[in-house]
Design a protein around this motif. Structure first.
Motif, PDB file in Angstrom:
ATOM      1  N   PHE A  12       5.806  75.843 -40.300  1.00 49.63           N
ATOM      2  CA  PHE A  12       7.180  75.339 -40.367  1.00 49.63           C
ATOM      3  C   PHE A  12       7.391  74.185 -39.397  1.00 49.63           C
ATOM      4  CE2 PHE A  12       8.488  79.582 -42.164  1.00 49.63           C
ATOM      5  CZ  PHE A  12       8.810  79.080 -43.409  1.00 49.63           C
ATOM      6  N   SER A  13       6.804  74.278 -38.220  1.00 50.54           N
ATOM      7  CA  SER A  13       6.946  73.207 -37.234  1.00 50.54           C
ATOM      8  C   SER A  13       6.338  71.916 -37.739  1.00 50.54           C
ATOM      9  CB  SER A  13       6.277  73.593 -35.921  1.00 50.54           C
ATOM     10  OG  SER A  13       6.946  74.688 -35.349  1.00 50.54           O
ATOM     11  N   SER A  14       5.167  71.998 -38.337  1.00 48.34           N
ATOM     12  CA  SER A  14       4.521  70.777 -38.817  1.00 48.34           C
ATOM     13  C   SER A  14       5.280  70.187 -40.006  1.00 48.34           C
ATOM     14  CB  SER A  14       3.060  71.033 -39.189  1.00 48.34           C
ATOM     15  OG  SER A  14       2.971  71.897 -40.297  1.00 48.34           O
ATOM     16  N   CYS A  15       5.899  71.024 -40.814  1.00 44.71           N
ATOM     17  CA  CYS A  15       6.712  70.522 -41.923  1.00 44.71           C
ATOM     18  C   CYS A  15       7.915  69.756 -41.390  1.00 44.71           C
ATOM     19  CB  CYS A  15       7.192  71.655 -42.818  1.00 44.71           C
ATOM     20  SG  CYS A  15       5.874  72.378 -43.816  1.00 44.71           S
ATOM     21  N   LYS A  16       8.523  70.280 -40.318  1.00 43.14           N
ATOM     22  CA  LYS A  16       9.663  69.597 -39.709  1.00 43.14           C
ATOM     23  C   LYS A  16       9.249  68.232 -39.175  1.00 43.14           C
ATOM     24  CE  LYS A  16      13.161  72.721 -37.976  1.00 43.14           C
ATOM     25  NZ  LYS A  16      13.700  73.364 -36.792  1.00 43.14           N
ATOM     26  N   GLU A  17       8.109  68.184 -38.503  1.00 44.18           N
ATOM     27  CA  GLU A  17       7.632  66.920 -37.937  1.00 44.18           C
ATOM     28  C   GLU A  17       7.330  65.917 -39.050  1.00 44.18           C
ATOM     29  OE1 GLU A  17       7.603  66.014 -34.723  1.00 44.18           O
ATOM     30  OE2 GLU A  17       8.587  67.944 -34.432  1.00 44.18           O
ATOM     31  N   THR A  18       6.734  66.377 -40.134  1.00 49.01           N
ATOM     32  CA  THR A  18       6.440  65.501 -41.267  1.00 49.01           C
ATOM     33  C   THR A  18       7.727  64.957 -41.851  1.00 49.01           C
ATOM     34  OG1 THR A  18       4.425  66.733 -41.757  1.00 49.01           O
ATOM     35  CG2 THR A  18       5.322  65.378 -43.519  1.00 49.01           C
ATOM     36  N   LYS A  19       8.724  65.817 -41.984  1.00 48.04           N
ATOM     37  CA  LYS A  19      10.002  65.377 -42.537  1.00 48.04           C
ATOM     38  C   LYS A  19      10.653  64.338 -41.634  1.00 48.04           C
ATOM     39  CE  LYS A  19      14.312  67.041 -44.460  1.00 48.04           C
ATOM     40  NZ  LYS A  19      15.163  68.156 -44.772  1.00 48.04           N
ATOM     41  N   LYS A  20      10.608  64.545 -40.311  1.00 47.86           N
ATOM     42  CA  LYS A  20      11.182  63.580 -39.368  1.00 47.86           C
ATOM     43  C   LYS A  20      10.475  62.237 -39.476  1.00 47.86           C
ATOM     44  CE  LYS A  20      12.890  66.735 -35.827  1.00 47.86           C
ATOM     45  NZ  LYS A  20      12.733  67.168 -34.436  1.00 47.86           N
ATOM     46  N   ALA A  21       9.144  62.261 -39.565  1.00 42.97           N
ATOM     47  CA  ALA A  21       8.379  61.017 -39.681  1.00 42.97           C
ATOM     48  C   ALA A  21       8.724  60.303 -40.984  1.00 42.97           C
ATOM     49  CB  ALA A  21       6.883  61.314 -39.613  1.00 42.97           C
ATOM     50  N   GLU A  22       8.892  61.059 -42.062  1.00 45.77           N
ATOM     51  CA  GLU A  22       9.268  60.456 -43.341  1.00 45.77           C
ATOM     52  C   GLU A  22      10.661  59.840 -43.268  1.00 45.77           C
ATOM     53  OE1 GLU A  22       8.870  63.593 -46.202  1.00 45.77           O
ATOM     54  OE2 GLU A  22       6.684  63.525 -46.149  1.00 45.77           O
ATOM     55  N   GLU A  23      11.593  60.497 -42.567  1.00 38.86           N
ATOM     56  CA  GLU A  23      12.944  59.955 -42.412  1.00 38.86           C
ATOM     57  C   GLU A  23      12.913  58.646 -41.622  1.00 38.86           C
ATOM     58  OE1 GLU A  23      15.296  63.055 -40.668  1.00 38.86           O
ATOM     59  OE2 GLU A  23      15.254  64.264 -42.483  1.00 38.86           O
ATOM     60  N   GLU A  24      12.089  58.607 -40.559  1.00 35.81           N
ATOM     61  CA  GLU A  24      11.960  57.382 -39.773  1.00 35.81           C
ATOM     62  C   GLU A  24      11.391  56.256 -40.622  1.00 35.81           C
ATOM     63  OE1 GLU A  24       9.571  58.221 -36.342  1.00 35.81           O
ATOM     64  OE2 GLU A  24      10.871  59.880 -35.775  1.00 35.81           O
ATOM     65  N   THR A  25      10.335  56.565 -41.385  1.00 36.42           N
ATOM     66  CA  THR A  25       9.726  55.568 -42.257  1.00 36.42           C
ATOM     67  C   THR A  25      10.728  55.097 -43.279  1.00 36.42           C
ATOM     68  OG1 THR A  25       7.553  56.564 -41.922  1.00 36.42           O
ATOM     69  CG2 THR A  25       7.815  55.144 -43.845  1.00 36.42           C
ATOM     70  N   SER A  26      11.508  56.021 -43.819  1.00 33.29           N
ATOM     71  CA  SER A  26      12.519  55.675 -44.807  1.00 33.29           C
ATOM     72  C   SER A  26      13.584  54.762 -44.201  1.00 33.29           C
ATOM     73  CB  SER A  26      13.164  56.945 -45.354  1.00 33.29           C
ATOM     74  OG  SER A  26      14.192  56.626 -46.240  1.00 33.29           O
ATOM     75  N   LYS A  27      14.030  55.058 -42.989  1.00 33.89           N
ATOM     76  CA  LYS A  27      15.041  54.235 -42.314  1.00 33.89           C
ATOM     77  C   LYS A  27      14.472  52.841 -42.043  1.00 33.89           C
ATOM     78  CE  LYS A  27      18.527  55.361 -40.902  1.00 33.89           C
ATOM     79  NZ  LYS A  27      19.847  55.338 -41.525  1.00 33.89           N
ATOM     80  N   MET A  28      13.234  52.783 -41.594  1.00 34.80           N
ATOM     81  CA  MET A  28      12.597  51.483 -41.341  1.00 34.80           C
ATOM     82  C   MET A  28      12.488  50.711 -42.654  1.00 34.80           C
ATOM     83  SD  MET A  28      11.297  49.433 -39.033  1.00 34.80           S
ATOM     84  CE  MET A  28      10.830  50.372 -37.581  1.00 34.80           C
TER      85      MET A  28
END
Length: 140
Positions: free
Chosen positions: A16-32
């Motif tokens: 679950f922790s790694s899924c959260k981190e992946t989602k955060k990284a995807e959100e950052e990439t999406s914002k960029m």
């Protein structure tokens, strides 16, 4: 049995922790990506700004600095300058890996990205409105 239950619990937590981190990284990439899409949308309009300034300049020179033509020309020049300033500041805050390759951002840079999104939206508005105004004046 306790050991197996303990190991399974830890594995689930890590998953679950790694899924959260992946989602955060995807959100950052999406914002960029959103920020860069706005930039890419208005960057080609810089040539239009130059062309319009060139058309307005003789009119503004002959009619004076208080004319609508001079004001429109100044607005175009300010829109151009705002884009150049934004690109410089953005480049100072983020490196190529962060912009192009989705490198993870620090908490401070995440906040900066939010700020830069607002700034580039304002730049877009300035560019679009100054072009529309100049074209309206020139069409008279």
């Amino acid at each position: 049995m306790k050991n197996i239950l303990y190991i399974v619990t830890i594995a689930i937590f890590i998953s679950f922790s790694s899924c959260k981190e992946t989602k955060k990284a995807e959100e950052e990439t999406s914002k960029m990506t959103e920020v860069m899409t706005i930039h890419d949308e208005v960057m080609p309009k810089m040539g239009t700004i130059g062309k319009l300034v060139g058309q307005l300049k003789p009119m503004a020179d002959s009619l004076g600095s208080e004319s609508v033509e001079a004001k429109a020309m100044k607005d175009l020049q300010e829109a151009n300058r705002s884009m150049m300033d934004w690109m410089q500041e953005f480049g100072d805050r983020f490196d190529a890996d962060e912009i192009l390759n989705g490198k993870e951002l620090t908490d401070e840079k995440k906040q900066w990205l939010e700020e830069e999104e607002e700034k580039v939206k304002q730049v877009k508005e300035n560019i679009n409105s100054s072009i529309a105004n100049a074209e309206k004046i020139l069409s008279k």
